[in-house]
Design a protein around this motif. Structure first.
Motif, PDB file in Angstrom:
ATOM      1  N   PRO A 163       0.812  -1.231   0.000  1.00  0.00           N
ATOM      2  CA  PRO A 163       0.000   0.000   0.000  1.00  0.00           C
ATOM      3  C   PRO A 163       0.842   1.277   0.000  1.00  0.00           C
ATOM      4  O   PRO A 163       0.373   2.326  -0.447  1.00  0.00           O
ATOM      5  N   ALA A 164       2.081   1.194   0.492  1.00  0.00           N
ATOM      6  CA  ALA A 164       2.936   2.393   0.493  1.00  0.00           C
ATOM      7  C   ALA A 164       3.356   2.766  -0.928  1.00  0.00           C
ATOM      8  O   ALA A 164       3.660   3.918  -1.214  1.00  0.00           O
ATOM      9  N   GLN A 165       3.355   1.799  -1.837  1.00  0.00           N
ATOM     10  CA  GLN A 165       3.713   2.063  -3.236  1.00  0.00           C
ATOM     11  C   GLN A 165       2.540   2.685  -3.995  1.00  0.00           C
ATOM     12  O   GLN A 165       2.705   3.645  -4.733  1.00  0.00           O
ATOM     13  N   PHE A 166       1.347   2.096  -3.798  1.00  0.00           N
ATOM     14  CA  PHE A 166       0.148   2.638  -4.442  1.00  0.00           C
ATOM     15  C   PHE A 166      -0.971   2.668  -3.407  1.00  0.00           C
ATOM     16  O   PHE A 166      -1.597   1.645  -3.115  1.00  0.00           O
ATOM     17  N   PRO A 167      -1.244   3.846  -2.814  1.00  0.00           N
ATOM     18  CA  PRO A 167      -2.128   3.900  -1.640  1.00  0.00           C
ATOM     19  C   PRO A 167      -3.625   3.803  -1.919  1.00  0.00           C
ATOM     20  O   PRO A 167      -4.393   3.575  -0.994  1.00  0.00           O
ATOM     21  N   ASP A 189      -3.172   7.804   3.492  1.00  0.00           N
ATOM     22  CA  ASP A 189      -1.936   8.303   4.077  1.00  0.00           C
ATOM     23  C   ASP A 189      -1.314   9.313   3.114  1.00  0.00           C
ATOM     24  O   ASP A 189      -0.885   8.945   2.015  1.00  0.00           O
ATOM     25  N   ARG A 213       7.831  10.141  -6.851  1.00  0.00           N
ATOM     26  CA  ARG A 213       8.382   9.059  -7.682  1.00  0.00           C
ATOM     27  C   ARG A 213       8.026   9.275  -9.156  1.00  0.00           C
ATOM     28  O   ARG A 213       8.865   9.172 -10.042  1.00  0.00           O
ATOM     29  N   ALA A 257       2.159   8.581   1.662  1.00  0.00           N
ATOM     30  CA  ALA A 257       2.243   7.625   0.556  1.00  0.00           C
ATOM     31  C   ALA A 257       1.919   8.306  -0.773  1.00  0.00           C
ATOM     32  O   ALA A 257       2.549   8.032  -1.799  1.00  0.00           O
ATOM     33  N   TYR A 258       0.936   9.230  -0.740  1.00  0.00           N
ATOM     34  CA  TYR A 258       0.596   9.968  -1.957  1.00  0.00           C
ATOM     35  C   TYR A 258       1.723  10.916  -2.360  1.00  0.00           C
ATOM     36  O   TYR A 258       2.012  11.089  -3.544  1.00  0.00           O
ATOM     37  N   ALA A 276      10.074   4.019  -1.901  1.00  0.00           N
ATOM     38  CA  ALA A 276       8.874   4.597  -1.283  1.00  0.00           C
ATOM     39  C   ALA A 276       9.235   5.588  -0.178  1.00  0.00           C
ATOM     40  O   ALA A 276       8.354   6.173   0.441  1.00  0.00           O
ATOM     41  N   PHE A 304     -11.551   3.878   4.433  1.00  0.00           N
ATOM     42  CA  PHE A 304     -10.151   4.014   4.038  1.00  0.00           C
ATOM     43  C   PHE A 304      -9.606   5.357   4.500  1.00  0.00           C
ATOM     44  O   PHE A 304     -10.177   6.398   4.178  1.00  0.00           O
ATOM     45  N   LEU A 326       4.321   8.872  -3.944  1.00  0.00           N
ATOM     46  CA  LEU A 326       3.878   8.489  -5.302  1.00  0.00           C
ATOM     47  C   LEU A 326       4.102   9.647  -6.288  1.00  0.00           C
ATOM     48  O   LEU A 326       4.632   9.459  -7.392  1.00  0.00           O
TER      49      LEU A 326
END
Lengths: 210, 113
Positions: free
Chosen positions: A164-168, B83, B93, B86-87, B26, B80, B90
Motif C-alpha cells: 500500500p505504500a507504493q500505491f495507496p 496516508d 516518484r 504515501a501519496y 517509497a 479508508f 507516489l
C-alpha cells in the motif's frame, strides 16, 4: 487508462516485460516480415489513428485517465498480435514524448491495452461476424475496452495489495473511478468509432460489411 | 561535448535501469534527495529559461494530481484513511521518473551526440 511511471513496483513491471518482450518478437516476426510489406501502409495509418485517439485523455482522480484506445479496430481487421505490436509502439512514443504512461510500465500497459482488450474483442467478433457484423463489431469494441480498463484496475489493485505504500488507493476506489466512465461513456464512443471506421473501410473496399 | 554512440547507449541503459530502481523507492526523503540530484545533473532541463516551458514541467501537474487523488480517496471511501505521505511519495516518484526521462532525452549533449 495508462498507468504512469512510479505507480507500480518492479515486482510487477519486470514480469510484465518478461511476458511482453517474447510476444513483441513473435508478433514482429509473424506479421511484419518481408512477406507482409503490402499490409504496412494500412497498419501504419490505423496505428497513427490510434495514437491520435489516445492522445485525447480525460484525467481521472487516482492519477490515471480515460480515453479511446483504437486497438480493437486493429484487432478486428488484422488480428490481436498486430494490435498488440502497434499499440505497444503507440505507448512507447507516448511515454517518451508526451509523458503519458511510462517506460517502466510499458509492458503492463501494452499487455492491458494492447493485448487483453483487443484479444477479447477479436474473440467475440469472430462468431458474430457472419450473422450480425455491425452488432458484433460494436459489442466487441465495447467489451474490449472494458476488459482493458478492468485489467488496469486489477493490476493497480494488486499493487495496493502487495504494498500500500507504493500505491495507496485501494481497489474499490480505483474500480469505481475507472470503470464508471469506461462503462458509461468511453466504451460507447470507442464502439461507435470502431463501427464507423469499419463501415468506412468496408465501403472503400466495396463491401457493405467489415 | 559530443557523446559517441557507445556512450549514448550507456547513458540510455543507465537511465532505463535507474527508472526501474526509482520505481521501487517509497521513502520520501530518499526520493526528494534523488530528485535534487537529478536536477543538479540536468540543470538546464530543471530550470528552463522560458516561463512557458517552466510551466509545462511535471511538478505542478504532479502536485495537483496528488492533492486531487488524496481528496477523492478521502471522500469516496469511508473505511479508508488515506496516508498523505504515501501519496506524496507516489507524486515524487512519478515526477522523478518523468523528469529523468525528459531530461535525458532533452539533454543538449544527447541531441548533438
Amino acid at each position: 487508462m495508462h498507468i504512469p511511471d512510479g505507480f507500480l513496483a518492479p515486482t510487477i513491471t519486470i514480469p510484465a516485460y518478461a511476458v511482453a518482450v517474447p510476444l513483441w518478437l513473435w508478433a514482429a516476426r509473424k506479421h511484419f516480415g518481408p512477406g507482409q510489406v503490402d499490409a504496412l501502409p494500412a497498419v501504419g495509418a490505423l496505428t497513427a489513428v490510434a495514437f491520435v485517439l489516445q492522445t485525447i485523455m480525460i484525467p481521472l482522480p487516482g492519477g490515471t485517465s480515460t480515453h479511446l484506445v483504437g486497438a480493437s479496430l486493429l484487432a478486428l481487421l488484422r488480428g490481436p498480435l498486430v494490435a498488440f505490436l502497434c499499440e505497444s509502439l503507440v505507448l512507447l512514443l507516448q511515454a517518451l514524448f508526451f509523458g503519458a504512461g511510462g517506460i517502466t510500465v510499458l509492458g503492463v500497459n501494452a499487455l492491458a491495452m494492447g493485448l487483453c482488450g483487443p484479444f477479447v474483442a477479436w474473440l467475440l467478433f469472430h462468431p458474430l461476424k457472419r450473422r450480425t457484423p455491425r452488432l458484433g463489431a460494436f459489442l466487441a469494441a465495447y467489451l474490449g475496452l472494458q476488459v482493458s480498463t478492468a485489467v488496469v484496475v486489477l493490476i493497480l489493485g494488486l499493487q495496493h495489495h502487495l504494498n500500500p505504500a507504493q500505491f495507496p488507493t485501494p481497489l474499490s476506489v480505483m474500480a469505481v473511478t475507472m470503470m464508471l466512465p469506461s462503462l458509461a461513456v468511453t466504451g460507447i464512443v470507442e464502439a461507435s468509432y470502431t463501427l464507423f471506421a469499419l463501415g468506412v473501410l468496408g465501403r472503400a473496399r466495396g463491401k457493405s460489411t467489415p | 561535448m559530443r557523446l559517441d554512440a557507445h556512450k549514448s547507449r550507456l547513458v540510455l541503459l543507465a537511465w532505463f535501469a535507474a527508472c526501474f530502481a526509482f520505481s521501487a523507492i517509497a521513502n520520501l526523503a530518499l526520493l526528494g534527495g534523488l530528485l535534487g540530484l537529478v536536477a543538479m545533473l540536468f540543470p538546464r532541463q530543471a530550470c528552463p529559461g522560458r516561463p512557458a516551458v517552466r510551466l509545462s514541467q511535471p511538478p505542478p501537474y504532479a502536485l495537483a494530481i496528488l492533492l486531487l487523488t488524496w481528496a477523492h480517496a478521502r471522500i469516496s471511501s469511508s473505511t479508508f484513511d488515506p496516508d498523505l505521505r504515501a501519496y506524496a511519495a507516489l507524486a515524487l516518484r512519478t515526477t522523478l521518473i518523468a523528469f529523468s526521462t525528459f531530461a535525458v532525452l532533452d539533454s543538449r549533449r544527447f541531441a548533438r551526440g
